[in-house]
Design a protein around this motif. Structure first.
Motif, mmCIF file in Angstrom:
data_model
loop_
_atom_site.group_PDB
_atom_site.id
_atom_site.type_symbol
_atom_site.label_atom_id
_atom_site.label_comp_id
_atom_site.label_asym_id
_atom_site.label_seq_id
_atom_site.Cartn_x
_atom_site.Cartn_y
_atom_site.Cartn_z
ATOM 1 N N UNK A 3 0.839 -1.190 0.000
ATOM 2 C CA UNK A 3 0.000 0.000 0.000
ATOM 3 C C UNK A 3 0.877 1.244 0.000
ATOM 4 N N UNK A 4 0.262 2.387 -0.281
ATOM 5 C CA UNK A 4 1.003 3.648 -0.251
ATOM 6 C C UNK A 4 1.605 3.892 1.127
ATOM 7 N N UNK A 5 0.854 3.569 2.184
ATOM 8 C CA UNK A 5 1.361 3.743 3.543
ATOM 9 C C UNK A 5 2.582 2.860 3.782
ATOM 10 N N UNK A 6 2.541 1.633 3.310
ATOM 11 C CA UNK A 6 3.683 0.724 3.478
ATOM 12 C C UNK A 6 4.897 1.220 2.694
ATOM 13 N N UNK A 7 4.654 1.766 1.499
ATOM 14 C CA UNK A 7 5.767 2.306 0.706
ATOM 15 C C UNK A 7 6.398 3.508 1.402
ATOM 16 N N UNK A 8 5.577 4.310 2.061
ATOM 17 C CA UNK A 8 6.090 5.453 2.813
ATOM 18 C C UNK A 8 6.972 4.983 3.972
ATOM 19 N N UNK A 9 6.520 3.963 4.699
ATOM 20 C CA UNK A 9 7.308 3.429 5.811
ATOM 21 C C UNK A 9 8.620 2.823 5.310
#
Length: 204
Positions: free
Chosen positions: A151-157
């Motif tokens: 997900x976008x959130x996982x890519x950010x992390x």
């Protein structure tokens, strides 16, 4: 403070051991260039001629996706090699640009001269193989899988883990571009992450 030649040698040796003789030969072919924020080291459509290693500052590789918008393919920070690898190896026009987004100091090595050195120095050849495998095979595959499965959130992390403290040095729109979302989406993700961190701290 570590001197500049030792800084470059430490970069190379992090991939594979380099002898004094081989490094001295390579250092004699190395130039150190200064770039201002916004300067291009390579334009789209130009053929790459040099291997680059960042001593200070930040470089990006990017290409235009629409009028006035770019997609950032990679960040290159201190201690990291930078290149348009396909252009360099195949001597074809680059499909993306290399640009400084901070004032930068860069080690530059003529690629054709490096290849000549590799013909006589096995340790430089071993370094180059390890360098290509880590940065342009393994890393690229992991990035492709990230876009396909996370997900976008996982890519950010993942970005935060890969580039500690870089969030403090680059524009939010550039981070958003790198992880494939809009700045507005990134703002929401950052607020959610901050909220979750606060909740976790408070509950302890």
């Amino acid at each position: 403070m570590i001197n500049k030649s030792n800084f470059l040698r430490n970069i190379l040796s992090s991939y594979s051991p380099i002898s004094d003789n081989s490094f001295d030969a390579l250092w004699s072919q190395t130039t150190i260039k200064q770039y201002k924020k916004g300067d291009f080291l390579l334009h789209v459509g130009r053929i790459a001629k040099k291997m680059l290693f960042v001593h200070r500052g930040i470089l990006i590789s990017s290409y235009n996706v629409s009028e006035g918008n770019r997609h950032i393919k990679n960040f290159f920070i201190e201690g990291k090699p930078a290149a348009s690898t396909v252009s360099l190896i195949c001597q074809v026009p680059s499909e993306f640009a290399l640009q400084a987004i901070e004032d930068a100091e860069v080690f530059e090595i003529n690629y054709s001269k490096y290849r000549q050195l590799m013909m006589t120095k096995e340790d430089l050849k071993n370094f180059y193989i390890a360098y290509l495998e880590k940065n342009w095979v393994i890393a690229n595959e992991q990035r492709q899988l990230s876009f396909a499965t996370k997900t976008a959130h996982q890519r950010y992390l993942t970005f935060l883990l890969e580039y500690p403290h870089l969030e403090e040095r680059v524009a939010q729109k550039d981070i958003a571009s790198y992880i494939g979302i809009t700045p507005t989406q990134l703002s929401r993700i950052r607020k959610k992450s901050a909220h979750n961190s606060t909740m976790t701290f408070t509950s302890k």
